[in-house]
Enzyme design. Structure first.
Site, PDB file in Angstrom:
ATOM      1  N   CYS A 147      17.913  49.863  78.820  1.00 29.39           N
ATOM      2  CA  CYS A 147      16.477  50.142  79.685  1.00 29.39           C
ATOM      3  C   CYS A 147      15.614  49.298  78.833  1.00 29.39           C
ATOM      4  O   CYS A 147      14.978  49.867  77.804  1.00 29.39           O
ATOM      5  CB  CYS A 147      16.301  51.744  79.569  1.00 29.39           C
ATOM      6  N   CYS A 205      12.037  51.249  78.734  1.00 29.61           N
ATOM      7  CA  CYS A 205      11.991  52.620  77.882  1.00 29.61           C
ATOM      8  C   CYS A 205      12.000  51.851  76.381  1.00 29.61           C
ATOM      9  O   CYS A 205      11.165  52.558  75.557  1.00 29.61           O
ATOM     10  CB  CYS A 205      13.338  53.341  77.906  1.00 29.61           C
ATOM     11  N   ASP A 206      12.677  50.962  75.763  1.00 34.61           N
ATOM     12  CA  ASP A 206      12.757  50.663  74.537  1.00 34.61           C
ATOM     13  C   ASP A 206      12.095  49.190  74.167  1.00 34.61           C
ATOM     14  O   ASP A 206      12.329  48.622  72.925  1.00 34.61           O
ATOM     15  CB  ASP A 206      14.188  50.392  74.343  1.00 34.61           C
TER      16      ASP A 206
END
Length: 308
Positions: free
Chosen positions: A138, A141-142
């Site tokens: 992701c 997300c990261d």
């Protein structure tokens, strides 16, 4: 919910609160049917990881999180009930269906399976051990953890292209690795990537080795001629496809070789009263707009089934 044979009975249980499931909830509630939505994680599905949606009619620019929140709030306002429990099994009772979760059992006249899919892995040695230590599925997300660093994205579809474009604004350099010469994703995004000076395409190649100490340090890619190249990267974002979340329901739906649910365009399955909608359904196009369309169709067909 009404009581039925000692259990709570509702009209329609929807498994999954992604765009397809949430849209199904809206259409079912507008038809005055009782709706219970069961979701294992959080509402929104994979679309919440998309930073920019630019191909959905009316909403020319909206984040995936904002889109999902708006649809969720709309379904809630219409009276859909939500329980955050993982559905484990569907039992066909004929005139009703029982959905078994880790916390209990729920009864409904019809069920819509809108479970979507999960990330496919590269199946390279050491991949699982490096999740959270350089390997991610992701980018939104990261990605922030790799600001001003060198990263790689593996994949050739829309998700991989969008991930690379997103990371190009954060990372110092982005390698985009694809096993073919041409990308499956939208050419407009490919063109945007070509215009980025810090994006390098690594085509006709695949990731074959992960080098790490405590964290990922580099990767090896092998091209179609067998030539090996080492790329020094701090992060590898894997976007090589999805696996449909259907196995738990194989007793009531037919699955194709890839695990996708077989259905007609009306989203009906082999079992009367069981419908499928979204990315877990076998179809040609898997986009946000087709997921919401599936939700509308599945709910409409479920209402017809109940009323018949």
């Amino acid at each position: 919910m009404k009581r039925f044979w000692g259990k709570a009975m509702t009209d329609i249980i929807i498994i999954g609160a992604g765009p397809a499931g949430l849209t199904a909830a809206i259409y079912a509630r507008r038809a005055a049917k009782g709706v219970l939505v069961l979701e294992a994680m959080s509402y929104g599905g994979q679309i919440i990881n998309t930073p920019h949606i630019e191909n959905y009619p009316v909403a020319a620019h909206i984040s995936g999180f904002d889109f999902a929140t708006k649809v969720y709030e709309q379904a809630k306002a219409l009276g859909a009930e939500f329980k955050f429990e993982k559905a484990l099994e569907i039992i066909d009772n004929g005139g009703s269906k029982t959905v078994v979760t880790a916390k209990g059992e729920y009864e409904a006249r019809a069920v819509i399976i809108a479970t979507g899919s999960r990330s496919r892995k590269l199946s390279v040695e050491g991949e699982d051990k490096l999740i959270g230590r350089g390997i991610s599925y992701c980018a939104t997300c990261d990605g922030a953890f790799f600001r001003n660093k060198t990263v790689a994205v593996a994949g050739g579809g829309n998700t991989a292209l969008e991930d690379a474009l997103y990371l190009a604004d954060i990372a110092e350099k982005v390698y985009l690795i694809h096993r073919r010469e041409e990308f499956r994703g939208e050419q407009s995004t490919v063109q945007k990537l070509k215009e980025r000076a810090n994006v390098e395409f690594v085509l006709n190649s695949r990731v074959t080795k992960l080098n790490a100490d405590k964290r990922l340090q580099s990767i090896e890619v092998t091209d179609n001629q067998g030539n090996v190249r080492t790329l020094e990267v701090s992060g590898l974002f894997v976007a090589v496809g999805r696996i449909p979340e259907n196995q738990s329901f194989s007793s009531v739906i037919e699955l194709d070789e890839a695990g996708y649910a077989a259905s007609a365009e009306n989203c009906r399955t082999k079992t009367e009263g069981v419908f499928v909608a979204g990315d877990n359904r076998a179809k040609e196009v898997r986009q946000l707009v087709t997921a919401t369309a599936d939700g509308a169709v599945a709910a409409t067909e479920a209402v017809k089934y109940i009323n018949s």
